[in-house]
Design an enzyme around this catalytic site. Structure first.
Site, PDB file in Angstrom:
ATOM      1  N   HIS A  30      21.167  26.845 -12.362  1.00  0.00           N
ATOM      2  CA  HIS A  30      21.996  27.913 -12.908  1.00  0.00           C
ATOM      3  C   HIS A  30      21.410  29.306 -12.643  1.00  0.00           C
ATOM      4  CE1 HIS A  30      24.174  24.729 -14.862  1.00  0.00           C
ATOM      5  NE2 HIS A  30      23.098  24.349 -15.532  1.00  0.00           N
ATOM      6  N   VAL A  85      30.647  21.450  -8.653  1.00  0.00           N
ATOM      7  CA  VAL A  85      29.648  20.754  -7.840  1.00  0.00           C
ATOM      8  C   VAL A  85      30.164  19.362  -7.484  1.00  0.00           C
ATOM      9  CG1 VAL A  85      27.285  19.889  -7.769  1.00  0.00           C
ATOM     10  CG2 VAL A  85      27.767  22.056  -8.915  1.00  0.00           C
ATOM     11  N   GLN A  86      30.877  18.746  -8.420  1.00  0.00           N
ATOM     12  CA  GLN A  86      31.390  17.392  -8.186  1.00  0.00           C
ATOM     13  C   GLN A  86      32.293  17.357  -6.954  1.00  0.00           C
ATOM     14  OE1 GLN A  86      31.039  18.837 -11.115  1.00  0.00           O
ATOM     15  NE2 GLN A  86      30.420  17.360 -12.681  1.00  0.00           N
ATOM     16  N   LYS A 101       0.859  -1.190   0.000  1.00  0.00           N
ATOM     17  CA  LYS A 101       0.000   0.000   0.000  1.00  0.00           C
ATOM     18  C   LYS A 101       0.888   1.230   0.000  1.00  0.00           C
ATOM     19  CE  LYS A 101      -4.538   0.999   0.468  1.00  0.00           C
ATOM     20  NZ  LYS A 101      -5.593   0.365  -0.360  1.00  0.00           N
ATOM     21  N   PHE A 104      34.087  27.409 -12.094  1.00  0.00           N
ATOM     22  CA  PHE A 104      34.104  26.206 -12.932  1.00  0.00           C
ATOM     23  C   PHE A 104      34.981  26.504 -14.135  1.00  0.00           C
ATOM     24  CE2 PHE A 104      31.952  23.174 -15.975  1.00  0.00           C
ATOM     25  CZ  PHE A 104      32.428  22.030 -15.361  1.00  0.00           C
ATOM     26  N   ARG A 112      30.951  32.656  -9.668  1.00  0.00           N
ATOM     27  CA  ARG A 112      29.579  32.346 -10.065  1.00  0.00           C
ATOM     28  C   ARG A 112      28.755  32.042  -8.816  1.00  0.00           C
ATOM     29  NH1 ARG A 112      29.145  26.093 -12.363  1.00  0.00           N
ATOM     30  NH2 ARG A 112      30.109  25.062 -10.571  1.00  0.00           N
ATOM     31  N   ASN A 163      22.673  21.248 -10.590  1.00  0.00           N
ATOM     32  CA  ASN A 163      23.279  22.578 -10.661  1.00  0.00           C
ATOM     33  C   ASN A 163      22.224  23.551 -11.194  1.00  0.00           C
ATOM     34  OD1 ASN A 163      25.012  24.708 -10.708  1.00  0.00           O
ATOM     35  ND2 ASN A 163      26.371  23.888 -12.276  1.00  0.00           N
ATOM     36  N   THR A 180      -4.340  -5.050   1.174  1.00  0.00           N
ATOM     37  CA  THR A 180      -3.666  -3.754   1.293  1.00  0.00           C
ATOM     38  C   THR A 180      -4.473  -2.789   2.163  1.00  0.00           C
ATOM     39  OG1 THR A 180      -4.656  -2.840  -0.733  1.00  0.00           O
ATOM     40  CG2 THR A 180      -2.608  -4.085  -0.961  1.00  0.00           C
ATOM     41  N   ASP A 181      -5.777  -2.969   2.219  1.00  0.00           N
ATOM     42  CA  ASP A 181      -6.578  -2.136   3.115  1.00  0.00           C
ATOM     43  C   ASP A 181      -6.204  -2.414   4.571  1.00  0.00           C
ATOM     44  OD1 ASP A 181      -8.934  -0.223   3.330  1.00  0.00           O
ATOM     45  OD2 ASP A 181      -9.616  -1.855   4.632  1.00  0.00           O
TER      46      ASP A 181
END
Length: 306
Positions: A263, A234-235, A13, A162, A179, A261, A60-61
């Protein structure tokens, strides 16, 4: 095996939403959590598929109702991880045909309201990032427990660049040492617990560990308040964030991070009447979230996997 065929199945569920309020008569302060629960069971119910015999199926109920009953039974405050453990133990112990239970929960952030510097006794406002958990428990007690954070939006206006990336005929992006770096962090970390009995009882606090992991992520991303820390990509920042978590918390074996990223493009203007480019000196930007760069990685201790 059925009729020479291999069948792999599970049922459950999803999107069971439950809110639980705990009222503290001593402090006079209420506490509320809101959870979105998903249950997935691996059961021995082959006849249900092959001959329409439903006698071994857990409805599932019933799973949905179990979430509400177990929430009611939690007379003391529990973390999202603890509630997942409660549900998984219930399904694997009550039903002989259930071999494995996987519980996934996303907690909606409700933060206590502060008015005139005073925490409100029963007022809350919506937060931002979400606390997540995925727990898989087998009937023999083997367990995998992964917690996480979704939607941790962070931005720094400088100390990011970068440069030195691959350049070819498709490249128009200039190198830069200046940046905006903005992203929405999604992370999950796997605990070292391999068996249900390995999970320490209280006072181990999953909520505290969640806050501590978040603090490490933020400290690594931003650096010291007055000077910050430079991000060459970012890496690199992603790797340092994951490494910092593993270095600080020995009971965490693997960290996965996804950091798009988002921008912020510097605005430069020119017109027919004024063809000379009017350049803005790193102070006016166009925020964009589509398209965005996608960066993700998993950092794991040796002999561990997420």
């Amino acid at each position: 095996m059925a009729e020479g065929l291999k069948l792999e199945q599970r049922h459950g569920k999803s999107r069971v939403r439950v809110a639980r309020v705990w009222r503290n008569a001593v402090s006079g302060k209420d506490l509320i959590v809101e959870w979105n629960v998903a249950i997935s069971l691996v059961t021995d119910c082959l006849p249900a598929f092959t001959s329409g015999n439903n006698s071994s199926i857990v409805a599932t109920d019933s799973m949905k109702n179990t979430v509400y009953v177990k929430a009611k039974e939690c007379s003391e405050v529990v973390s999202v991880e603890e509630f997942a453990i409660i549900l998984a133990k219930h399904f694997t112990s009550l039903y002989p045909q259930v071999a494995t239970a996987t519980i996934t929960i996303v907690e909606k952030p409700w933060e206590r309201l502060v008015l005139a510097l005073q925490p409100h006794s029963h007022g809350f406002k919506a937060g931002s990032e979400k606390h997540t958990v995925e727990l898989t428990l087998q009937k023999n007690g083997a367990v995998t427990l992964t917690s996480g954070i979704e939607g941790l939006a962070v931005l720094k206006t400088t100390q990011s660049g970068f440069e030195g990336f691959v350049r070819d005929k498709y490249t128009i992006l200039p190198d830069t040492k200046e940046r905006i770096l903005a992203t929405e962090v999604t992370t999950k970390w796997r605990y070292a617990f391999e068996w249900l009995s390995d999970i320490p009882p209280k006072p181990f606090c999953f909520n505290q560990r969640y806050q501590e992991v978040k603090e490490v992520l933020l400290e690594t991303f931003f650096g010291a308040p007055q000077v910050g820390v430079y991000s060459p990509s970012v890496q690199n920042t992603l790797y340092l964030m994951a490494k910092a978590i593993l270095n600080k918390f020995l009971d965490i074996t693997a960290v996965h991070l996804r950091m798009p990223n988002l921008h912020f493009l510097p605005v430069n203007l020119s017109t027919k009447d004024n063809p000379s480019m009017v350049k803005f000196a790193d102070d006016v930007y166009t925020p964009t979230d589509e398209p965005h760069g996608t960066i993700e990685a998993t950092v794991t201790r040796s002999l561990s996997k997420l």
